[in-house]
Design an enzyme around this catalytic site. Structure first.
Site, mmCIF file in Angstrom:
data_model
loop_
_atom_site.group_PDB
_atom_site.id
_atom_site.type_symbol
_atom_site.label_atom_id
_atom_site.label_comp_id
_atom_site.label_asym_id
_atom_site.label_seq_id
_atom_site.Cartn_x
_atom_site.Cartn_y
_atom_site.Cartn_z
ATOM 1 N N CYS A 1 33.192 27.254 36.715
ATOM 2 C CA CYS A 1 33.545 26.567 35.463
ATOM 3 C C CYS A 1 33.946 25.109 35.687
ATOM 4 O O CYS A 1 34.056 24.341 34.735
ATOM 5 C CB CYS A 1 34.661 27.316 34.757
ATOM 6 S SG CYS A 1 34.308 29.057 34.572
ATOM 7 N N HIS B 1 38.131 23.020 29.899
ATOM 8 C CA HIS B 1 37.199 24.142 29.998
ATOM 9 C C HIS B 1 37.632 25.197 28.988
ATOM 10 O O HIS B 1 38.826 25.459 28.809
ATOM 11 C CB HIS B 1 37.216 24.707 31.423
ATOM 12 C CG HIS B 1 36.515 26.015 31.513
ATOM 13 N ND1 HIS B 1 35.239 26.200 31.043
ATOM 14 C CD2 HIS B 1 36.913 27.221 31.989
ATOM 15 C CE1 HIS B 1 34.881 27.451 31.232
ATOM 16 N NE2 HIS B 1 35.883 28.105 31.801
ATOM 17 N N ASN C 1 33.209 31.563 26.497
ATOM 18 C CA ASN C 1 33.310 30.825 27.755
ATOM 19 C C ASN C 1 31.904 30.623 28.330
ATOM 20 O O ASN C 1 31.269 31.586 28.765
ATOM 21 C CB ASN C 1 34.201 31.631 28.712
ATOM 22 C CG ASN C 1 34.370 30.977 30.066
ATOM 23 O OD1 ASN C 1 33.648 30.042 30.420
ATOM 24 N ND2 ASN C 1 35.316 31.468 30.837
HETATM 25 O O1 UT7 Z 1 36.303 30.613 33.110
HETATM 26 C C1 UT7 Z 1 37.385 30.558 33.989
HETATM 27 C C2 UT7 Z 1 37.811 31.851 34.466
HETATM 28 N N1 UT7 Z 1 38.286 32.773 33.483
HETATM 29 C C3 UT7 Z 1 39.427 32.646 32.794
HETATM 30 O O2 UT7 Z 1 40.042 31.619 32.735
HETATM 31 C C4 UT7 Z 1 39.952 33.877 32.111
HETATM 32 C C5 UT7 Z 1 41.437 33.954 32.245
HETATM 33 N N2 UT7 Z 1 41.992 35.184 31.752
HETATM 34 C C6 UT7 Z 1 42.091 35.515 30.434
HETATM 35 O O3 UT7 Z 1 41.633 34.773 29.586
HETATM 36 C C7 UT7 Z 1 42.821 36.785 30.054
HETATM 37 O O4 UT7 Z 1 43.486 37.293 31.184
HETATM 38 C C8 UT7 Z 1 41.889 37.883 29.465
HETATM 39 C C9 UT7 Z 1 41.398 37.473 28.089
HETATM 40 C C10 UT7 Z 1 40.715 38.115 30.388
HETATM 41 C C11 UT7 Z 1 42.662 39.179 29.318
HETATM 42 O O5 UT7 Z 1 43.809 38.979 28.504
HETATM 43 P P1 UT7 Z 1 45.208 39.573 28.962
HETATM 44 O O6 UT7 Z 1 46.182 39.269 27.880
HETATM 45 O O7 UT7 Z 1 45.490 39.035 30.338
HETATM 46 O O8 UT7 Z 1 44.931 41.119 28.957
HETATM 47 P P2 UT7 Z 1 45.013 42.159 30.163
HETATM 48 O O9 UT7 Z 1 43.888 41.925 31.131
HETATM 49 O O10 UT7 Z 1 46.413 42.131 30.705
HETATM 50 O O11 UT7 Z 1 44.769 43.526 29.422
HETATM 51 C C12 UT7 Z 1 45.684 43.990 28.434
HETATM 52 C C13 UT7 Z 1 45.145 45.279 27.862
HETATM 53 C C14 UT7 Z 1 44.759 46.307 28.927
HETATM 54 O O12 UT7 Z 1 45.127 47.571 28.458
HETATM 55 P P3 UT7 Z 1 46.467 48.292 28.990
HETATM 56 O O13 UT7 Z 1 46.293 48.416 30.483
HETATM 57 O O14 UT7 Z 1 47.593 47.374 28.613
HETATM 58 O O15 UT7 Z 1 46.478 49.583 28.262
HETATM 59 C C15 UT7 Z 1 43.245 46.223 28.960
HETATM 60 O O16 UT7 Z 1 42.640 47.424 29.358
HETATM 61 O O17 UT7 Z 1 43.957 45.037 27.097
HETATM 62 C C16 UT7 Z 1 42.932 45.929 27.525
HETATM 63 N N3 UT7 Z 1 41.640 45.258 27.342
HETATM 64 C C17 UT7 Z 1 40.963 45.307 26.193
HETATM 65 N N4 UT7 Z 1 41.196 45.933 25.018
HETATM 66 C C18 UT7 Z 1 40.296 45.771 24.038
HETATM 67 C C19 UT7 Z 1 40.973 44.470 28.230
HETATM 68 N N5 UT7 Z 1 39.838 44.023 27.661
HETATM 69 C C20 UT7 Z 1 39.812 44.509 26.396
HETATM 70 C C21 UT7 Z 1 38.902 44.394 25.320
HETATM 71 N N6 UT7 Z 1 39.179 45.023 24.173
HETATM 72 N N7 UT7 Z 1 37.782 43.645 25.410
#
Ligand code: UT7
Length: 329
Positions: free
Chosen positions: A115, A254, A284
């Protein structure tokens, strides 16, 4: 690094595939919801390329940038494509763009900085031109992320989109690019990785079955990295250039997650209206996100000549890069 060579962006272009995939469409594919995606990321929809490869997207954005620069395609001395989703591991996507453009047999190559690829590419274009080796360079950030994401993995497939943005870099009649700051930390390499398909784990039937040929991401670690790094590198480059935040007209970060952008803004105190965001429409797009936002903002006359813009990339590698420039168009 402070620059002083009147080199800048003389033309911009972008291309987004026609097909729109909304969060509601994704609800039919994986266990997710529009509510989760929008509140956690800020994304509403993204574009998906069908029947078009990364080099097709890159070519279409590149052609528009050349037209916007008002130059003949044979004036281009080099093509650089920043991508993490090339047509194939080899040849370089940039060579395929050279063929599609039908321009001279100029050096053409890809760079891999995820990115941050567009900022890395901009620094390379700057360096080639300031050294006198080239006069005009076509730099494209192009991604067909839909080809490397796992459509069974809800934690990644809802985040990414396809698209391409391009610029022509050359001599300008104002200050142009004012400086760069780039970096990397390979100890975080596994946090955003396509495990199989390279020399470590060549593709086998077993690895395909384990879906190792798709992006795996430790989202929360990258989130923490980005929230910390973004304001830090923005402040560092401003300090190096002896500039104050108030001197910035716009910031194009980004586009990975609106919560990352908002958190950086809170620390930088730039004002919401100065931050250009297209994440809601396109998701993204990795190396394409910054040049697409730049092109759309110049095209809509939001960014005007001599506006001061801070570009910030961060992502896989881990990598990061910033540049401050005065718009030359
Ligand atoms: O391009 C450069 C590189 N990438 C980035 O910069 C991405 C950086 N990271 C992020 O933007 C965020 O970490 C995410 C959007 C990827 C995830 O958000 P988060 O608030 O960190 O969520 P999480 O990974 O901690 O997941 C929270 C919950 C989990 O469930 P439990 O374990 O709390 O029951 C996941 O299983 O959300 C669940 N989950 C979803 N639920 C519904 C993960 N993906 C999804 C989904 N729909 N698509």
């Amino acid at each position: 690094m402070k620059t002083n060579n009147n080199i800048g962006i003389i033309g911009t272009g972008s291309y987004l595939p026609k097909k729109i995939m909304t969060n509601y469409d994704l609800e039919k594919i994986v266990d997710t919801s529009d509510e989760w995606i929008y509140t956690r990321t800020g994304i509403k929809e993204r574009r998906i390329a069908e029947g078009e490869s990364t080099s097709d997207l890159a070519f279409k954005a590149g052609l528009k940038a050349i037209e916007s620069a008002g130059i003949d395609r044979d004036e281009i001395d080099m093509i650089i494509v920043a991508t993490m989703s090339p047509d194939q591991p080899t040849p370089a996507t940039a060579c395929l763009v050279q063929k599609k453009l039908g321009c001279r047999q100029i050096p053409s190559f890809d760079i891999s900085a995820a990115c941050s690829g567009f900022i890395y590419g901009l620094s390379m274009a700057y360096a080639y031109i300031s050294s006198g080796l080239c006069k005009k360079i076509l730099l494209i950030g192009a991604e067909k992320m839909s080809s490397i994401i796992d459509w069974e993995d809800r934690s990644t497939c809802v985040l990414f989109g396809d698209g391409a943005g391009a610029v022509v870099v050359g001599e300008v009649d104002n200050e142009g690019i004012l400086g760069f700051s780039l970096g990397s930390d390979g100890s975080g390499a596994e946090k955003l990785i396509v495990p199989s398909g390279g020399s470590v784990l060549p593709i086998t039937k077993e690895r395909l079955e384990k879906r190792e040929n798709y992006i795996k991401m430790n989202g929360s670690d990258i989130f923490k990295f980005a929230v910390k790094k973004l304001p830090e590198i923005a402040n560092n480059i401003l300090k190096e250039l002896d500039m104050r935040t108030e001197e910035l007209d716009y910031m194009i970060p980004h586009q990975a997650n609106i919560r990352i952008i908002d958190s950086a803004n809170k620390k930088l105190k730039l004002g919401k209206e100065k931050i250009l965001v297209n994440l809601n429409k396109y998701g993204n797009m990795s190396a394409a996100s910054i040049p697409v936002a730049l092109d759309e903002s110049i095209d809509s006359k939001k960014i005007k000549k001599n506006d001061t813009i801070l570009l910030i990339g961060f992502g896989g590698g881990l990598t990061w890069g910033t540049s401050v420039l005065k718009s030359s168009i």
